[in-house]
Each structure stands twice: as C-alpha cells, then as structure tokens.
Design an enzyme around this catalytic site. Structure first.
Site, PDB file in Angstrom:
ATOM      1  N   VAL A  83      -3.811 -21.022 -52.948  1.00  0.00           N
ATOM      2  CA  VAL A  83      -2.899 -20.399 -53.902  1.00  0.00           C
ATOM      3  C   VAL A  83      -1.478 -20.695 -53.423  1.00  0.00           C
ATOM      4  CG1 VAL A  83      -2.072 -18.239 -54.896  1.00  0.00           C
ATOM      5  CG2 VAL A  83      -4.516 -18.600 -54.583  1.00  0.00           C
ATOM      6  N   GLU A 179      -3.506 -16.955 -23.340  1.00  0.00           N
ATOM      7  CA  GLU A 179      -4.871 -17.480 -23.304  1.00  0.00           C
ATOM      8  C   GLU A 179      -4.890 -19.006 -23.392  1.00  0.00           C
ATOM      9  OE1 GLU A 179      -7.758 -15.862 -25.918  1.00  0.00           O
ATOM     10  OE2 GLU A 179      -8.231 -14.282 -24.478  1.00  0.00           O
TER      11      GLU A 179
END
Length: 451
Positions: A83, A179
């Site tokens: 969209v 991380e």
C-alpha cells in the site's frame, strides 16, 4: 447486509495477529460472505525480526525466521503488494502489486500496520554507504558482505586495504545494534580459521552510539554488564559519540576518530513507514497519533497500531507517554485492534489498549545473554535460557519453532560453513533500495489521483 471489506496493511507482528484474530471472531460472517478481510503485504511471510541478527551471523537460516502466510492465514484474501498511499476521504488504498501494477482498493474498515523503516540522518555519505539490518534481504546481504571482506583481505597484499576490510563499525547501541555487533563478532572470530593470512588481531568491531549508556531499556546494571562482556570479547564501544561522515573506505566520528573500514552497519533507530507520514494527519514523534482505542481521530473505522502508531501508554503516570515500538506491544495491540474493528461493525463501544511491558531479552551469542523479564535481572546461561524460551513462545507457528530449535542445535554441534550465497551481489546495497522507502505516494499525489 451489504458485504463489508476490512483491509489490513502489513503482515508483521501487528498485521498478522490482527488478521488471525479477525478470522477467529468473524468466522461465521466470513463464511457467509458478509465480511471480507484483505491482507496486503509484499511478501508471503511474516518476518520474526528479533532473530534477524542470528540470520546475519549464520546461527539460523533465513527460512527459520519466516512464518508462511499461506499456513497462518486461513480465510482472509492475500493481496501481494504494497500500500503506497491511502485516501482517507474516499476510503481507498493505492496498492502497487509485486507485478508493478497499481490498483485502487476500497475499504469499509482499515487497519494500518505497515511497520517501520530504518531512521537515517543527514550525514554526508551515510545514504550511499551504510548497510541496514531491517529485513531478510539486508541480513543476507550483510552476511555475504562481511564474509567477502574477510576473503578480500586474505587475498590482498596491500596492508592498508587488508586493515580496512577487517574493520567493522555498527552504529546504534540499542537492541538491534548490540545484538548485530555481538553476533557478527562471533561470526568473524570463528571464520578466521578459514583465512590463514589474517591475524586475529586485525579483525576489529566497533559499536558506536550517541547515548551515554548501552541499551538503557535494560537498566544501568545489566547495561554495564553487557558492555563489559562485549569489551572483554574485543568489541570497541564508543558511547556519547556520533558519526560525522561516511565514505566507501572510512568512517569519521564526532570525537575526531577516523576508522578505515569498508563496512558501516546502521541500526540507529527506526521511524514510521512513509505511508503514514503521507496521510496528512497528526504525528507524534514521527508516528501517527491514535487514541488508546487505536482509532485514528476524525476517521471512524480507521485503526493504526505497531511501530507506525503513537498509542497512549495507559500503564504510565505520564499522560504524554506512548507505547514503545516493540514486537511485544505490536502483537498485543493486534487483539485490541481486531476486537475494535468488529465492535465498529456491530455498533458497540470500543475498548482501550493497555499492557505492562514484560521486559527485554538480549542474545549476545553462544551462551552469553542479558535479560530483564518481569523485573528480574539475569545474565549468562539463565538469561540465555529465558531469551531463547521467549523467542520460541513468541513465534506464531509450531513448525517455525521446531525449525529454529533445529537450527540452534545444528549450529551448536556443527558450526558454520561460512558460505556466501551471492544472489544479492549485483544489487545496490543502500538502505533506501532494500526498504523501498522511495516508492510511496505523497499526499499531493494521492489527492491528484483521487481527482
């Protein structure tokens, strides 16, 4: 009753869980054709984003962190596309299908959950030279890139080139950046056995963040423990430091440090999808402002949730507080959003979203982790057990959980083969290119299309 169409934009944590809840609640109505649920998403999977650093480091495969939509979505219609614009006045979405065709999709109820994109700043050279870590393609590309730098350094006879290719910089000391640096540092450390001409001391990782603390969400004690752990592993951490300039072969920091390197990974936060920024509605910190019932003020039947929405945090005393953009909140907002969509169809009152954050878990690779679940402060193996247990609990499908566990076991006993896939080697590696941020329509283009 005239058939009602519910359009759900996005198949992340928020979008997929909303569709699953709608299918459950509206099973009878969907079966009679009274309600149609349409899920618009460019991919046929939901990405479990928290495990993306483990994909980049080769601990688990790319397939393991995907939840196939054909298995997760039973009754809703799936439209493969993005969209790129919404006309709130005429209640219509503009969809660019994966074929490139652009179509209009009218709706009766709209759920906006397009997620977020990497937040960038006006730093010279950043747009052209930074690598992102927000989707599966970026993780696969980053792994290939890191391994290729080691290969090229091993093959080079130029000492300066070899040194630059063995330096890696990650910007962003939050969950994603920490991380990513931790997991990829272990990857390069293990890969060195394949490159006999490289001295282990040559490979260096630097984690940079403008904040005074690493992962402030963890609290001071656990943040300092994570910082100390990474430093003992050889990761250089520079706090209260920004990036001044990026070129193909160096990074200049705000403290004057110039780091010769060919790799800058940019994880310095996220911002809402360009879709919601072009809606011509009120924004709060770059996210579309909604009420605690997730409904967009002034537009009944339009709901927004997840990373793109500024949802009041009713659990905080601060009246201005909004829910952080986490997977934990997104998946729980989905239930409220779906129930409120149904309530709006049936003329009932809407309910408000409220959820106490359960804490943060951070996997630093191997047996190392820090976690702050339910106000407990954990590190080491107990934290790793909680961290991996949480991820397994959060994964939507049993087969996905089984695949992740199998990958963890295989990597533990079999290690990594350090293979470059190579299928993205000819693609422009900018953040904008991978995340498609330039494909959305502006508010003016949407209005022109409607007229």
């Amino acid at each position: 009753m005239q058939s009602q169409r519910i359009v759900v934009v996005g198949a992340g944590f928020a979008g997929l869980e909303t569709v699953k809840r709608l299918e459950k609640v509206l099973r009878a109505e969907m079966g009679r054709g009274e309600v149609e649920v349409v899920l618009v998403a460019p991919n046929d999977y939901m990405l479990y984003l928290p495990l993306l650093p483990q994909v980049a480091s080769g601990v688990i495969t790319a397939q393991a962190v995907t939840v196939p939509l054909p298995r997760a979505v039973k009754r809703a219609h799936r439209l493969p596309g993005t969209v790129v614009g919404v006309d709130l006045a005429s209640k219509s979405c503009v969809v660019r299908k994966i074929s490139g065709e652009v179509v209009d999709l009218p709706y009766d109820r709209l759920v906006l959950a397009p997620g977020s994109v990497t937040r960038q700043f006006d730093i010279p050279g950043l747009e052209e030279n930074a690598l992102g870590m927000k989707n599966l393609a970026q993780a696969a590309y980053l792994r290939d890139h890191v391994l290729s730098q080691l290969e090229l350094a091993n093959a080079s006879t130029d000492d300066e080139e070899r040194a630059a290719r063995c330096r890696f910089v990650v910007v962003g000391g939050g969950y994603a950046g920490t991380e990513t640096a931790a997991q990829l540092q272990l990857l390069t450390e293990a890969a060195l056995k394949r490159f006999p001409r490289l001295d282990p001391g040559m490979v260096r990782w630097t984690l940079v963040d403008i904040a005074p603390r690493l992962m402030p969400e963890l609290g001071k004690k656990l943040g300092e423990q994570a910082l100390d752990l990474l430093r003992r592993r050889g990761v250089e951490i520079k706090l209260e430091t920004g990036v001044e300039e990026v070129t193909p072969d160096r990074v200049t920091l705000s403290d004057g440090t110039v780091i010769p390197c060919r790799t800058l990974v940019w994880t310095a936060g996220v911002t809402s999808s360009p879709l919601v920024k072009n809606l011509d509605v009120d924004l709060n910190r770059g996210r579309v402002q909604v009420g605690a019932d997730l409904e967009l003020p002034g537009y009944p039947g339009v709901f927004a949730l997840g990373d793109c929405a500024a949802v009041p945090d009713l659990t905080q005393d601060d009246k201005e507080a909004i829910c952080p953009p986490t997977a934990q909140h997104a998946s729980r907002m989905a239930r409220t959003a779906a129930d409120n969509v149904v309530a709006s169809l049936q003329g009932r009152a809407l309910t408000q979203y409220s959820h106490h954050d359960l804490g943060l878990v951070v996997d630093l690779g191997g047996s190392q982790a820090v976690a702050h679940p339910l106000n407990l402060k954990l590190k080491g193996m107990p934290a790793q057990a909680v961290t991996r247990g949480y991820h397994l609990f959060a994964l939507p499908l049993m087969r996905t959980r089984a695949r992740v566990v199998a990958n963890w076991i295989l990597h533990l006993f079999g290690g990594d083969d350090f293979i470059r896939i190579g299928f993205l080697s000819d693609r422009k590696a900018t953040v904008d290119e991978f995340e498609g941020t330039q494909s959305y329509l502006s508010a003016e283009e949407i209005r022109a299309r409607a007229s």
